[in-house]
Design a protein around this motif. Sequence first.
Motif, short mmCIF file in Angstrom:
data_model
loop_
_atom_site.label_atom_id
_atom_site.label_comp_id
_atom_site.label_asym_id
_atom_site.label_seq_id
_atom_site.Cartn_x
_atom_site.Cartn_y
_atom_site.Cartn_z
N CYS A 35 0.84 -1.20 0.00
CA CYS A 35 0.00 0.00 0.00
C CYS A 35 0.88 1.25 0.00
CB CYS A 35 -0.92 0.01 1.22
SG CYS A 35 -2.08 -1.37 1.28
N ASN A 36 0.28 2.38 -0.39
CA ASN A 36 1.08 3.59 -0.50
C ASN A 36 1.60 4.07 0.85
OD1 ASN A 36 -1.27 4.54 0.58
ND2 ASN A 36 -1.85 5.77 -1.21
N PHE A 37 0.92 3.69 1.95
CA PHE A 37 1.44 4.12 3.26
C PHE A 37 2.59 3.21 3.71
CE2 PHE A 37 -2.26 1.39 4.01
CZ PHE A 37 -1.73 0.40 4.84
N ASP A 38 2.70 2.00 3.12
CA ASP A 38 3.82 1.11 3.42
C ASP A 38 5.04 1.45 2.57
OD1 ASP A 38 2.86 -0.79 5.41
OD2 ASP A 38 1.48 -1.49 3.87
N PRO A 76 5.70 4.29 -0.01
CA PRO A 76 5.46 5.49 -0.83
C PRO A 76 6.45 5.60 -1.99
CG PRO A 76 6.41 6.09 1.30
CD PRO A 76 6.03 4.65 1.39
N HIS A 134 5.08 3.74 -5.02
CA HIS A 134 4.01 4.45 -5.72
C HIS A 134 4.55 5.65 -6.49
CE1 HIS A 134 0.45 2.24 -4.24
NE2 HIS A 134 1.31 1.88 -3.31
#
Length: 246
Positions: free
Chosen positions: A130-133, A135, A138
Amino acid sequence: MTELVYEQPLNEKIRGYLRLEHLDNQLRDNLNQDHQQRGFYPLFSLCELLERCDYRSDVLKDIERTLPILPVAEAKAQDSAEPLDLDALRSSLLQAREILQKTTRIGADLKQDRFLSALRQRFAMPGACCNFDLPQLHFWLAKPWEERQQHYREWTSQFTSLLTPISLLLQLTRSRSQFTPAIAQAGFFQGDSQQALSLVRVKINAAHGCYPTISGHKNRYAIHFAQFDRQRHADKAIDFLLATCA
């Protein structure tokens, strides 16, 4: 329907070669098309395998053993569905050997790449892209495909010196035997060989609705066909094609 080919290695060396070939095919697929982060999985799997096993020495030994027997191998493969071009194969093996001899730490440069190191740690965790894991991932995925493709090409080139000769050696192994008709009575087939085998290959039409599970060792093997829809052993006669490679 489509004819499918299933392969079962009968020794650990060929098992390792087939795994590396499988990952090589995935690398090529992800190099030619934009599959977003999917391409990192075979890349990191290759890194993991090469850290565990010294395939380089095995491949160099196999090349040395193979070069003197190429004329014999070509004679046996003349009637094969995968015939050999002896001169081209010898030239390719010699070139691959020279490159591999100069390569000492395959994939070592990737371990020094901070971007890849951060991704590799997270990719081992379920759903951790995920983008919070990640960045940085992404940000990278937002780059134009041509730029990302060039990065991916540079990363995968780290393994070319090893994957190229493995592909050649497996090509030679497969060419040593042609497919012949066989019947699995009640979904079972058993065979043996006085010659040590390294690979069993089964070709079957998908219209049969079943798949083989293959087991064995260098002198004996067994093939059980299972019905996909019922996920149980087939109880009917199954026509298939069989090749056993030394």
